[in-house]
Design a protein around this motif. Sequence first.
Motif, short mmCIF file in Angstrom:
data_model
loop_
_atom_site.label_atom_id
_atom_site.label_comp_id
_atom_site.label_asym_id
_atom_site.label_seq_id
_atom_site.Cartn_x
_atom_site.Cartn_y
_atom_site.Cartn_z
N LEU A 1 1.02 -1.32 0.23
CA LEU A 1 0.01 -0.06 -0.03
C LEU A 1 0.89 1.30 -0.04
O LEU A 1 0.63 2.07 -0.77
N PHE A 2 1.77 1.34 0.83
CA PHE A 2 2.64 2.36 0.91
C PHE A 2 3.46 2.63 -0.56
O PHE A 2 3.72 3.70 -1.13
N ASP A 3 3.94 1.60 -1.39
CA ASP A 3 4.51 1.78 -2.59
C ASP A 3 3.70 2.16 -3.61
O ASP A 3 4.06 3.05 -4.35
N VAL B 1 2.57 6.76 -6.84
CA VAL B 1 1.80 7.65 -7.64
C VAL B 1 1.92 9.02 -7.06
O VAL B 1 1.87 9.88 -7.77
N ALA B 2 2.17 9.41 -5.65
CA ALA B 2 2.48 10.72 -5.55
C ALA B 2 3.76 11.30 -6.17
O ALA B 2 3.92 12.36 -6.48
N LEU B 3 4.91 10.35 -6.21
CA LEU B 3 5.85 11.07 -6.97
C LEU B 3 5.91 10.99 -8.56
O LEU B 3 6.44 11.95 -8.92
N LEU C 1 11.51 3.25 6.15
CA LEU C 1 11.35 4.87 6.01
C LEU C 1 12.94 5.33 6.25
O LEU C 1 13.27 6.32 5.84
N TRP C 2 13.33 4.55 7.12
CA TRP C 2 14.84 5.04 7.57
C TRP C 2 15.92 4.83 6.41
O TRP C 2 16.86 5.90 6.20
N ILE C 3 15.70 3.77 5.72
CA ILE C 3 16.72 3.57 4.61
C ILE C 3 16.21 4.46 3.29
O ILE C 3 17.30 5.11 2.80
N LEU C 4 14.92 4.89 3.24
CA LEU C 4 14.54 5.79 1.90
C LEU C 4 15.21 7.20 2.53
O LEU C 4 15.57 7.95 1.71
N TRP C 5 14.75 7.52 3.81
CA TRP C 5 15.41 8.98 4.28
C TRP C 5 16.81 8.94 4.09
O TRP C 5 17.43 10.01 3.35
#
Length: 262
Positions: free
Chosen positions: A47-49, A54-56, A229-233
Amino acid sequence: MTIHRDWGGGEFGAKAISLADVTNANLVLQQDEDGAEAVGHPFRKRLFDVVFAVALLIPLSVVMAVVALILLIVQGRPILYRAERMRAPGQSFRQLKFRTMLLQDKDSGATGAHKHWRITPIGRFLRRSRIDEFPQLFNILRGEMSFVGPRPPLREYVERFPLTYKQVLRCRPGVTGLATLIYHRHEDRILARCDSAEATERAYYRRCLPAKLRIDLIYLHQNSLALDLWILWNTAKIVLSRQEERPRRHRNRPQSPKIPIG
């Protein structure tokens, strides 16, 4: 053998690791109360993906259109590089990237110094800024990739070490991941010293692949939305600041569990 997670200054892969230690071994997996193998929360992650992709795509579609036009003018067709990668043993897909190299028949294997002459000037910028990976948003929407996970491997690696990749690829391949965050630039430095395809493959199999699989196995057992989220940040901070990999955790980091290998 036991595998520990080191969030500090220790270099993954610095210690010699045999491929036999991490490949085709009898991996003992953590299980939940029902006996199911625990790999995180796939529905919430999916769901997050989808929502994040879509937002990006809304703002980045303009950037991708401009990049595609520039590549068409400067390099010609094809604009996209469609590489066969594996999402699971026996399941392949086409990973999408903007083309950053001159075309060559029968191109395969890891990228070492013997391929650097093929990277175009604009391709070098796209790689450094990670803009070349923007088309992978469509791989994410199709369910072939995730934002965070092990990097999608070549078929030859999966066929050579099927038991290990059967475990590693229980998580969808990712645009970035723990191994990418920690080890990517160290791998680049190793392969940059290889001046032939044979030397590159030797270095990749003996030094890079064992370390990356070791980190991927750690991610498999620590998989969570908070870690993603930590990895993405930290990936975003590295790309924007061009700083070195391997971000440090605070000293009071939690003790990581051990992953026994038979």
